[in-house]
Design a protein around this motif. Sequence first.
Motif, PDB file in Angstrom:
ATOM      1  N   GLY A 161       0.667  -9.212  11.493  1.00  0.00           N
ATOM      2  CA  GLY A 161       0.934  -9.070  12.916  1.00  0.00           C
ATOM      3  C   GLY A 161       0.058  -8.047  13.616  1.00  0.00           C
ATOM      4  N   GLU A 162       0.712  -7.123  14.349  1.00  0.00           N
ATOM      5  CA  GLU A 162      -0.022  -6.109  15.114  1.00  0.00           C
ATOM      6  C   GLU A 162      -0.707  -5.081  14.226  1.00  0.00           C
ATOM      7  N   ASN A 163      -0.341  -5.045  12.963  1.00  0.00           N
ATOM      8  CA  ASN A 163      -0.973  -4.110  12.025  1.00  0.00           C
ATOM      9  C   ASN A 163      -1.852  -4.841  11.009  1.00  0.00           C
ATOM     10  N   ALA A 164      -2.426  -5.964  11.447  1.00  0.00           N
ATOM     11  CA  ALA A 164      -3.276  -6.768  10.565  1.00  0.00           C
ATOM     12  C   ALA A 164      -4.517  -5.984  10.135  1.00  0.00           C
ATOM     13  N   GLU A 165      -4.770  -5.994   8.851  1.00  0.00           N
ATOM     14  CA  GLU A 165      -5.976  -5.411   8.253  1.00  0.00           C
ATOM     15  C   GLU A 165      -6.021  -5.838   6.799  1.00  0.00           C
ATOM     16  N   VAL A 166      -7.146  -5.680   6.163  1.00  0.00           N
ATOM     17  CA  VAL A 166      -7.261  -6.019   4.749  1.00  0.00           C
ATOM     18  C   VAL A 166      -6.588  -4.933   3.923  1.00  0.00           C
ATOM     19  N   LEU A 167      -5.722  -5.333   3.012  1.00  0.00           N
ATOM     20  CA  LEU A 167      -4.973  -4.372   2.204  1.00  0.00           C
ATOM     21  C   LEU A 167      -5.798  -3.903   1.009  1.00  0.00           C
ATOM     22  N   PRO A 168      -5.566  -2.663   0.569  1.00  0.00           N
ATOM     23  CA  PRO A 168      -6.295  -2.156  -0.597  1.00  0.00           C
ATOM     24  C   PRO A 168      -5.788  -2.812  -1.885  1.00  0.00           C
ATOM     25  N   THR A 169      -6.596  -2.703  -2.930  1.00  0.00           N
ATOM     26  CA  THR A 169      -6.225  -3.198  -4.250  1.00  0.00           C
ATOM     27  C   THR A 169      -6.376  -2.071  -5.257  1.00  0.00           C
ATOM     28  N   PRO A 170      -5.355  -1.763  -6.059  1.00  0.00           N
ATOM     29  CA  PRO A 170      -4.019  -2.387  -6.045  1.00  0.00           C
ATOM     30  C   PRO A 170      -3.195  -1.905  -4.851  1.00  0.00           C
ATOM     31  N   TYR A 171      -2.189  -2.686  -4.526  1.00  0.00           N
ATOM     32  CA  TYR A 171      -1.309  -2.379  -3.401  1.00  0.00           C
ATOM     33  C   TYR A 171       0.114  -2.282  -3.936  1.00  0.00           C
ATOM     34  N   THR A 172       0.872  -1.295  -3.449  1.00  0.00           N
ATOM     35  CA  THR A 172       2.184  -1.033  -4.023  1.00  0.00           C
ATOM     36  C   THR A 172       3.251  -0.885  -2.947  1.00  0.00           C
ATOM     37  N   ILE A 173       4.499  -0.906  -3.384  1.00  0.00           N
ATOM     38  CA  ILE A 173       5.622  -0.651  -2.476  1.00  0.00           C
ATOM     39  C   ILE A 173       5.536   0.776  -1.933  1.00  0.00           C
ATOM     40  N   ASP A 174       5.017   1.696  -2.708  1.00  0.00           N
ATOM     41  CA  ASP A 174       4.883   3.069  -2.213  1.00  0.00           C
ATOM     42  C   ASP A 174       3.888   3.159  -1.057  1.00  0.00           C
ATOM     43  N   HIS A 175       2.873   2.298  -1.038  1.00  0.00           N
ATOM     44  CA  HIS A 175       1.990   2.246   0.134  1.00  0.00           C
ATOM     45  C   HIS A 175       2.808   1.877   1.378  1.00  0.00           C
ATOM     46  N   MET A 176       3.716   0.923   1.227  1.00  0.00           N
ATOM     47  CA  MET A 176       4.552   0.484   2.345  1.00  0.00           C
ATOM     48  C   MET A 176       5.507   1.604   2.774  1.00  0.00           C
ATOM     49  N   ALA A 177       6.030   2.335   1.801  1.00  0.00           N
ATOM     50  CA  ALA A 177       6.908   3.459   2.114  1.00  0.00           C
ATOM     51  C   ALA A 177       6.141   4.566   2.849  1.00  0.00           C
ATOM     52  N   ASP A 178       4.893   4.779   2.465  1.00  0.00           N
ATOM     53  CA  ASP A 178       4.054   5.766   3.165  1.00  0.00           C
ATOM     54  C   ASP A 178       3.925   5.400   4.645  1.00  0.00           C
ATOM     55  N   ASP A 179       3.799   4.111   4.934  1.00  0.00           N
ATOM     56  CA  ASP A 179       3.675   3.670   6.330  1.00  0.00           C
ATOM     57  C   ASP A 179       4.935   3.985   7.127  1.00  0.00           C
TER      58      ASP A 179
END
Length: 261
Positions: free
Chosen positions: A51-69
Amino acid sequence: MKYRQIGSAAVDAPTVILSAGLGGLGQFWQPQLDELSKAFRVLVYDHRGTGENAEVLPTPYTIDHMADDVEAIAEASGTRTYHFVGHALGGLVGLALSRRQRSQCVSLCLVNSWASLDTQTARCFDMRLALLDHVGVEAYVKAQPLFLYPAVWSSVNAERVEKEVEHGVLGFQGASNLRARVGALRAFDASVDLERIAIPVLIAASKDDILVPFTCSETLAKSLPRGRLWIIPHGGHAFTVTEPSPFNLALSSFIAEASRE
């Protein structure tokens, strides 16, 4: 991270952060916004990569990345403490936040979520990714309502479902982002941490969810020290959309009670 604030602007109003599932879009919570915004300051956002935060995600990607947001949104909005509501994948984000030291999360609502991935859920994701890989984006998005909604509801709301599919194809988050997000939820396991999560938790589920067995919610309720189980008989994986009224009442009451602690 872009986000929207809805509802009370009062300094002392409790803040509620809403986090969607694999689709990632904050608009998933539209059926809850009117009720919650009566008494609470509500923050809703699109997950990174959607959506409004569209961008290419890093690899590896984790739930903790989402929690950081989420923590970044709390900081940007001047939020000291918040009540977190997460659907499916969003629930995993809530668990990740609540097990952190010095967490700002003071209550948690897990909607058709889990502590560790069930074999039924894994099978469903395997099938959905196979559709994406071998048939394409349109087939993947067209299949999504089968996992979200009960058959009768989809039939009665056929035009709405078709528009949702059209929007989903146009706004698809991208195959690489989707795989990264599925990989993150597959790798997440909070089972060993549940007994240490001391905040109040509302665990909401529907018995006819074909994507996530309601027994996953029963397991959460048994394992969380302050877990409270709320089950609706019908409504599917997205019962917050198909049967919003009873859930909205239960959620608002839970947050109001937790806010008084």
